[in-house]
Design a protein around this motif. Structure first.
Motif, PDB file in Angstrom:
ATOM      1  N   GLU A 167      10.789  10.332   5.595  1.00 46.89           N
ATOM      2  CA  GLU A 167      11.014   9.450   4.431  1.00 46.89           C
ATOM      3  C   GLU A 167      10.898   7.982   4.850  1.00 46.89           C
ATOM      4  O   GLU A 167      10.400   7.151   4.104  1.00 46.89           O
ATOM      5  CB  GLU A 167      12.389   9.733   3.815  1.00 46.89           C
ATOM      6  CG  GLU A 167      12.458  11.106   3.145  1.00 46.89           C
ATOM      7  CD  GLU A 167      13.862  11.452   2.631  1.00 46.89           C
ATOM      8  OE1 GLU A 167      13.980  11.783   1.448  1.00 46.89           O
ATOM      9  OE2 GLU A 167      14.819  11.402   3.432  1.00 46.89           O
ATOM     10  N   VAL A 168      11.356   7.675   6.055  1.00 48.13           N
ATOM     11  CA  VAL A 168      11.205   6.305   6.561  1.00 48.13           C
ATOM     12  C   VAL A 168       9.711   5.989   6.668  1.00 48.13           C
ATOM     13  O   VAL A 168       9.256   4.903   6.279  1.00 48.13           O
ATOM     14  CB  VAL A 168      11.887   6.138   7.940  1.00 48.13           C
ATOM     15  CG1 VAL A 168      11.723   4.714   8.455  1.00 48.13           C
ATOM     16  CG2 VAL A 168      13.362   6.503   7.856  1.00 48.13           C
ATOM     17  N   ASP A 169       8.941   6.961   7.170  1.00 46.96           N
ATOM     18  CA  ASP A 169       7.489   6.756   7.282  1.00 46.96           C
ATOM     19  C   ASP A 169       6.885   6.524   5.898  1.00 46.96           C
ATOM     20  O   ASP A 169       6.020   5.661   5.724  1.00 46.96           O
ATOM     21  CB  ASP A 169       6.831   7.980   7.931  1.00 46.96           C
ATOM     22  CG  ASP A 169       7.183   8.088   9.411  1.00 46.96           C
ATOM     23  OD1 ASP A 169       7.658   7.088   9.982  1.00 46.96           O
ATOM     24  OD2 ASP A 169       6.989   9.180   9.986  1.00 46.96           O
ATOM     25  N   TYR A 170       7.345   7.293   4.927  1.00 47.01           N
ATOM     26  CA  TYR A 170       6.847   7.141   3.553  1.00 47.01           C
ATOM     27  C   TYR A 170       7.135   5.722   3.045  1.00 47.01           C
ATOM     28  O   TYR A 170       6.253   5.049   2.505  1.00 47.01           O
ATOM     29  CB  TYR A 170       7.535   8.190   2.665  1.00 47.01           C
ATOM     30  CG  TYR A 170       7.248   8.077   1.183  1.00 47.01           C
ATOM     31  CD1 TYR A 170       6.055   8.551   0.642  1.00 47.01           C
ATOM     32  CD2 TYR A 170       8.183   7.496   0.315  1.00 47.01           C
ATOM     33  CE1 TYR A 170       5.794   8.437  -0.723  1.00 47.01           C
ATOM     34  CE2 TYR A 170       7.942   7.390  -1.041  1.00 47.01           C
ATOM     35  CZ  TYR A 170       6.747   7.862  -1.555  1.00 47.01           C
ATOM     36  OH  TYR A 170       6.491   7.743  -2.903  1.00 47.01           O
ATOM     37  N   ILE A 171       8.361   5.256   3.279  1.00 45.04           N
ATOM     38  CA  ILE A 171       8.737   3.901   2.823  1.00 45.04           C
ATOM     39  C   ILE A 171       7.880   2.854   3.551  1.00 45.04           C
ATOM     40  O   ILE A 171       7.352   1.918   2.932  1.00 45.04           O
ATOM     41  CB  ILE A 171      10.250   3.649   3.087  1.00 45.04           C
ATOM     42  CG1 ILE A 171      11.093   4.607   2.249  1.00 45.04           C
ATOM     43  CG2 ILE A 171      10.624   2.193   2.792  1.00 45.04           C
ATOM     44  CD1 ILE A 171      12.564   4.719   2.687  1.00 45.04           C
ATOM     45  N   ALA A 172       7.719   3.033   4.858  1.00 38.59           N
ATOM     46  CA  ALA A 172       6.929   2.069   5.650  1.00 38.59           C
ATOM     47  C   ALA A 172       5.476   2.054   5.175  1.00 38.59           C
ATOM     48  O   ALA A 172       4.866   0.985   5.050  1.00 38.59           O
ATOM     49  CB  ALA A 172       7.019   2.423   7.130  1.00 38.59           C
ATOM     50  N   ASP A 173       4.935   3.252   4.895  1.00 35.76           N
ATOM     51  CA  ASP A 173       3.533   3.330   4.417  1.00 35.76           C
ATOM     52  C   ASP A 173       3.381   2.579   3.095  1.00 35.76           C
ATOM     53  O   ASP A 173       2.439   1.816   2.897  1.00 35.76           O
ATOM     54  CB  ASP A 173       3.118   4.795   4.201  1.00 35.76           C
ATOM     55  CG  ASP A 173       2.913   5.527   5.520  1.00 35.76           C
ATOM     56  OD1 ASP A 173       2.797   4.850   6.562  1.00 35.76           O
ATOM     57  OD2 ASP A 173       2.899   6.782   5.509  1.00 35.76           O
ATOM     58  N   LYS A 174       4.322   2.802   2.183  1.00 33.74           N
ATOM     59  CA  LYS A 174       4.222   2.168   0.862  1.00 33.74           C
ATOM     60  C   LYS A 174       4.371   0.650   0.981  1.00 33.74           C
ATOM     61  O   LYS A 174       3.660  -0.105   0.331  1.00 33.74           O
ATOM     62  CB  LYS A 174       5.285   2.729  -0.102  1.00 33.74           C
ATOM     63  CG  LYS A 174       5.137   4.211  -0.386  1.00 33.74           C
ATOM     64  CD  LYS A 174       3.755   4.572  -0.881  1.00 33.74           C
ATOM     65  CE  LYS A 174       3.577   6.072  -1.018  1.00 33.74           C
ATOM     66  NZ  LYS A 174       2.219   6.560  -0.778  1.00 33.74           N
ATOM     67  N   LEU A 175       5.284   0.226   1.844  1.00 31.92           N
ATOM     68  CA  LEU A 175       5.485  -1.212   2.043  1.00 31.92           C
ATOM     69  C   LEU A 175       4.211  -1.846   2.611  1.00 31.92           C
ATOM     70  O   LEU A 175       3.811  -2.954   2.208  1.00 31.92           O
ATOM     71  CB  LEU A 175       6.669  -1.407   3.005  1.00 31.92           C
ATOM     72  CG  LEU A 175       7.403  -2.722   2.989  1.00 31.92           C
ATOM     73  CD1 LEU A 175       7.863  -3.121   1.604  1.00 31.92           C
ATOM     74  CD2 LEU A 175       8.612  -2.630   3.921  1.00 31.92           C
ATOM     75  N   THR A 176       3.578  -1.137   3.521  1.00 30.17           N
ATOM     76  CA  THR A 176       2.343  -1.642   4.125  1.00 30.17           C
ATOM     77  C   THR A 176       1.258  -1.781   3.047  1.00 30.17           C
ATOM     78  O   THR A 176       0.564  -2.808   2.976  1.00 30.17           O
ATOM     79  CB  THR A 176       1.867  -0.674   5.239  1.00 30.17           C
ATOM     80  OG1 THR A 176       2.959  -0.459   6.122  1.00 30.17           O
ATOM     81  CG2 THR A 176       0.690  -1.250   6.008  1.00 30.17           C
ATOM     82  N   ILE A 177       1.162  -0.778   2.197  1.00 25.11           N
ATOM     83  CA  ILE A 177       0.155  -0.822   1.116  1.00 25.11           C
ATOM     84  C   ILE A 177       0.457  -1.997   0.178  1.00 25.11           C
ATOM     85  O   ILE A 177      -0.420  -2.786  -0.164  1.00 25.11           O
ATOM     86  CB  ILE A 177       0.150   0.515   0.326  1.00 25.11           C
ATOM     87  CG1 ILE A 177      -0.370   1.639   1.196  1.00 25.11           C
ATOM     88  CG2 ILE A 177      -0.667   0.385  -0.965  1.00 25.11           C
ATOM     89  CD1 ILE A 177      -0.146   3.038   0.619  1.00 25.11           C
ATOM     90  N   ILE A 178       1.720  -2.127  -0.200  1.00 25.38           N
ATOM     91  CA  ILE A 178       2.123  -3.191  -1.151  1.00 25.38           C
ATOM     92  C   ILE A 178       1.803  -4.569  -0.554  1.00 25.38           C
ATOM     93  O   ILE A 178       1.232  -5.435  -1.229  1.00 25.38           O
ATOM     94  CB  ILE A 178       3.631  -3.075  -1.484  1.00 25.38           C
ATOM     95  CG1 ILE A 178       3.897  -1.816  -2.302  1.00 25.38           C
ATOM     96  CG2 ILE A 178       4.138  -4.312  -2.218  1.00 25.38           C
ATOM     97  CD1 ILE A 178       5.384  -1.420  -2.378  1.00 25.38           C
ATOM     98  N   LEU A 179       2.130  -4.750   0.709  1.00 24.28           N
ATOM     99  CA  LEU A 179       1.954  -6.082   1.320  1.00 24.28           C
ATOM    100  C   LEU A 179       0.499  -6.409   1.640  1.00 24.28           C
ATOM    101  O   LEU A 179       0.154  -7.561   1.850  1.00 24.28           O
ATOM    102  CB  LEU A 179       2.808  -6.195   2.572  1.00 24.28           C
ATOM    103  CG  LEU A 179       4.281  -6.500   2.289  1.00 24.28           C
ATOM    104  CD1 LEU A 179       5.141  -6.293   3.509  1.00 24.28           C
ATOM    105  CD2 LEU A 179       4.447  -7.934   1.782  1.00 24.28           C
ATOM    106  N   SER A 180      -0.335  -5.368   1.645  1.00 20.04           N
ATOM    107  CA  SER A 180      -1.750  -5.674   1.924  1.00 20.04           C
ATOM    108  C   SER A 180      -2.581  -5.692   0.650  1.00 20.04           C
ATOM    109  O   SER A 180      -3.789  -5.808   0.693  1.00 20.04           O
ATOM    110  CB  SER A 180      -2.318  -4.661   2.931  1.00 20.04           C
ATOM    111  OG  SER A 180      -2.109  -3.366   2.436  1.00 20.04           O
ATOM    112  N   SER A 181      -1.895  -5.554  -0.500  1.00 17.62           N
ATOM    113  CA  SER A 181      -2.662  -5.502  -1.769  1.00 17.62           C
ATOM    114  C   SER A 181      -3.017  -6.918  -2.242  1.00 17.62           C
ATOM    115  O   SER A 181      -2.373  -7.879  -1.883  1.00 17.62           O
ATOM    116  CB  SER A 181      -1.854  -4.790  -2.837  1.00 17.62           C
ATOM    117  OG  SER A 181      -0.665  -5.506  -3.096  1.00 17.62           O
TER     118      SER A 181
END
Ligand code: T4K
Length: 370
Positions: free
Chosen positions: A356-370
């Motif tokens: 779940e931490v990986d899921y949160i980190a992945d989503k944060l990475t996507i959001i910040l690179s959008s």
């Protein structure tokens, strides 16, 4: 989509709890400082390495009582970057909160600004070890000694934190803990005051029990702020597992540290300033360079079912009820104002799976690179 909240409470195995409940059912003592209450006070003092613990029905009543016990009057210098209970405990006692800014490199009250805010009406400093990170206790002690002020710490976030060999709770005249469901150590609802001598402990215990000295004498205007035996039972069952809860939290925080290290628009919390931390929160600072605001990131995460929290926004003097206690928030409290707009607390709790931490980190990475 699974929803991930900022926290989830730890619950001990139900059979551990049943053993303690059986004792209550056998004794018929449900409250008023019963055997489980006494045992939890003793076990907590030993675990936390502090002289005395007085249990309470919640952290807010413990804070309000701590101020009463020390006979605090007039103005109290405190932080605006905290949960509203810190100020509510003051105003409930008829005290005036005077806000000092946070430091530039800390979530906590700035000693230099404390000194600037002292007047002839100041009687105490109420610091908060925000997210479990220690206030500058040494500098605060020096100021308090110079100006003859009491020092209280709202240690609601600081259960089990130690600096060097000492418990963080050994600083100040009194420290106050919260055992709310959302805390590292919970009794569903609950709290405590940590004190350093027996006569103070006796005064605390008297005030939380209506002020009774004996059946026919009231020594002080008290209140009913006692913890019941059932909450103490939960506490005893929880305490047996606290080390593993904190260890799992640490693994979560470490996974965030690895997975978010490549993100250039955020600053992660550093746990270096303490000997042992409790990993109660994961406050992520969104840097000025970020293409998205903290609030935009907060909203985008929600779309993925991730419920981070903006602890602590708004600042306390931004609440209409407390505006009168600060003339110009962005001018007088610039650092705290900045934090209230930049910090996002990511989910962190012992049962949060590393996937779940990986899921949160992945989503944060996507959001910040959008
Ligand atoms: N001083 C400081 C510095 C504090 O942070 C606090 C409390 C106090 C004093 C006062 O201590 P207490 O009087 O509460 O003992 C929460 C807590 O209610 C509050 O205790 C805490 N600080 C504050 C920082 O956070 P909310 O409004 O964010 O809580 P809530 O209900 O939105 O819960 C957050 C998440 O936790 C939920 O989204 C889901 C999860 N949750 C919550 C509860 C209550 C559960 O999974 N189960 C639960 O039973 O204030």
């Amino acid at each position: 989509m699974k929803e991930i909240f900022v926290t989830r409470p730890d619950l001990p195995p139900i059979n551990d709890l049943l053993i303690h409940l059986q004792r209550i059912w056998s004794s018929g003592i449900l409250t008023n400082g019963g055997p489980l209450h006494q045992e939890l006070e003793h076990n907590l003092a030993s675990y936390l390495k502090v002289p005395y613990v007085s249990l309470f029905c919640n952290g807010t009543m413990a804070l309000a009582t701590a101020l009463k016990v020390l006979g605090i009057r007039g103005e109290v210098i405190t932080t605006p970057f905290t949960f509203v209970a810190t100020t509510e405990a003051l105003t409930w006692n008829g005290l005036i909160p005077v806000y000092a800014d946070t430091g530039t490199d800390s979530f906590n009250i700035c000693p230099a600004d404390i000194e600037r805010k002292i007047t002839s009406n100041t009687s105490a400093i109420l610091g908060v070890h925000c997210y479990g990170f220690p206030c500058d206790t040494q500098a605060i002690k020096e100021i308090a000694d110079n100006f003859n002020l009491a020092v209280l710490y709202d240690a609601a976030h600081a259960f089990g934190v130690s600096c060097d060999c000492e418990s963080l709770l050994s600083h100040g005249d009194l420290s106050v803990l919260s055992f709310h469901a959302t805390k590292v150590f919970n009794t569903f609802e609950g709290g405590a005051i940590v004190s350093h001598d027996i006569s103070t402990k006796k005064r605390i215990d008297r005030i939380k029990n209506f002020g009774f000295i004996n059946e026919t004498t009231i020594g002080v205007a008290g209140i009913n702020a006692k913890m019941s035996e059932i909450n103490a039972a939960i506490g005893l069952a929880q305490l047996a597992h606290i080390e593993s809860y904190i260890e799992k939290r640490k693994e979560v925080a470490q996974r965030y540290a690895v997975r978010l290290s490549c993100l250039k628009h955020v600053t992660m919390p550093s746990y270096d300033s303490v000997k042992s931390h409790n990993y109660s929160y994961f406050p992520l600072l969104i840097n000025q360079s970020s293409p998205l605001s903290r609030d935009e990131i907060y909203s985008s995460l929600r779309e993925f079912g991730i419920f981070s929290r903006r602890y602590f926004y708004p600042l306390i003097p931004e609440f209409t009820l407390y505006r009168e206690f600060c003339d110009d928030i962005s001018r007088d409290l610039p650092n705290a104002f900045f934090l209230s707009r930049k910090v996002l607390c990511l989910p962190l709790y012992s049962s949060l799976a590393l996937e779940e931490v990986d899921y949160i980190a992945d989503k944060l990475t996507i959001i910040l690179s959008s």
